[in-house]
Scaffold this active site. Structure first.
Site, PDB file in Angstrom:
ATOM      1  N   GLY A  46       0.825  -1.197   0.000  1.00  0.00           N
ATOM      2  CA  GLY A  46       0.000   0.000   0.000  1.00  0.00           C
ATOM      3  C   GLY A  46       0.860   1.249   0.000  1.00  0.00           C
ATOM      4  N   GLN A  51       2.922   9.762   1.513  1.00  0.00           N
ATOM      5  CA  GLN A  51       4.217   9.121   1.312  1.00  0.00           C
ATOM      6  C   GLN A  51       4.905   9.569   0.025  1.00  0.00           C
ATOM      7  OE1 GLN A  51       2.497   5.069   2.316  1.00  0.00           O
ATOM      8  NE2 GLN A  51       4.598   4.902   3.082  1.00  0.00           N
ATOM      9  N   CYS A  89       6.879  -0.458   6.881  1.00  0.00           N
ATOM     10  CA  CYS A  89       6.377   0.727   6.188  1.00  0.00           C
ATOM     11  C   CYS A  89       7.455   1.238   5.243  1.00  0.00           C
ATOM     12  CB  CYS A  89       6.018   1.808   7.213  1.00  0.00           C
ATOM     13  SG  CYS A  89       5.375   3.337   6.491  1.00  0.00           S
ATOM     14  N   LEU A  90       7.052   1.616   4.049  1.00  0.00           N
ATOM     15  CA  LEU A  90       7.997   2.165   3.083  1.00  0.00           C
ATOM     16  C   LEU A  90       8.655   3.446   3.592  1.00  0.00           C
ATOM     17  CD1 LEU A  90       5.859   1.676  -0.145  1.00  0.00           C
ATOM     18  CD2 LEU A  90       7.821   0.306   0.590  1.00  0.00           C
ATOM     19  N   HIS A 131      -3.509   0.468   7.851  1.00  0.00           N
ATOM     20  CA  HIS A 131      -2.217   1.157   7.783  1.00  0.00           C
ATOM     21  C   HIS A 131      -2.315   2.414   6.917  1.00  0.00           C
ATOM     22  CE1 HIS A 131       2.335   0.985   7.652  1.00  0.00           C
ATOM     23  NE2 HIS A 131       2.090   1.721   6.595  1.00  0.00           N
ATOM     24  N   GLU A 132      -2.915   2.302   5.739  1.00  0.00           N
ATOM     25  CA  GLU A 132      -2.987   3.441   4.825  1.00  0.00           C
ATOM     26  C   GLU A 132      -3.932   4.522   5.340  1.00  0.00           C
ATOM     27  OE1 GLU A 132      -0.571   3.531   2.826  1.00  0.00           O
ATOM     28  OE2 GLU A 132      -0.141   1.397   3.047  1.00  0.00           O
ATOM     29  N   HIS A 135      -2.011   6.553   7.740  1.00  0.00           N
ATOM     30  CA  HIS A 135      -1.163   7.540   7.058  1.00  0.00           C
ATOM     31  C   HIS A 135      -1.945   8.795   6.720  1.00  0.00           C
ATOM     32  CE1 HIS A 135       2.845   5.973   6.354  1.00  0.00           C
ATOM     33  NE2 HIS A 135       2.371   4.818   5.922  1.00  0.00           N
TER      34      HIS A 135
END
Length: 163
Positions: A46, A51, A89-90, A131-132, A135
């Site tokens: 995701g 991000q 996480c990226l 998670h998204e 964010h």
């Protein structure tokens, strides 16, 4: 369309609560294209707009090779007792911790035509939806860690070669 650079922990945009998308225009279409192209890589489940430096409520998913997106996502249901779930996480590369996540989640939002869509699932999909959405509310998964583990995460972030 472009593969965009991922913003890393410490970038203030990652702590920004995103604004709802009021009008679906060429800018929003370009954002969705960039989100989908950037998430379409192995190991990426995701990607939220923050991000890649945008503060609009949108994210993309890449679950089991199927790339999708949601505009103005809102969690409408979380089911089951939260369980420890391995998560990374990226924007916090190379770190992996157990986070408490509900096993099933449902998100409602819009597609590029302005039509309502609902995405519901369990496992990795449920985790990615939670998670998204975090964010887009300005939260990183490390903020969900217990105090001791968060301290360990912060130590490892400070020692990383990317911070």
């Amino acid at each position: 369309m472009a593969i965009r650079e991922i913003r890393l922990f410490g970038d203030p945009v990652l702590r920004t609560v995103c604004d709802p998308i009021e009008n679906i225009d060429d800018g929003v279409r370009a954002l969705v294209a960039d989100l989908c192209e950037t998430v379409d890589m192995e190991g990426r489940a995701g990607l939220a707009a923050t991000q890649i430096g945008h503060t609009q409520r949108a994210f993309s998913l890449n679950i089991d090779g199927a790339v999708s997106y949601v505009l103005n996502p809102e969690i409408v249901a979380l089911e089951g007792e939260p369980v420890p779930t391995g998560e990374g996480c990226l924007s916090v590369p190379d770190l992996w911790f157990e986070v408490m996540r509900h096993p099933r989640a449902t998100v409602r939002g819009l597609d590029l035509d302005g039509d309502e869509i609902v995405i519901a699932g369990e496992g990795l999909l449920a985790q990615a939806l939670q998670h998204e959405c975090d964010h887009l509310d300005g939260k990183l998964y490390v903020s969900r860690l217990d105090r001791q583990t968060r301290g360990e995460a912060m130590r490892r972030i400070r020692q990383s070669n990317w911070f």
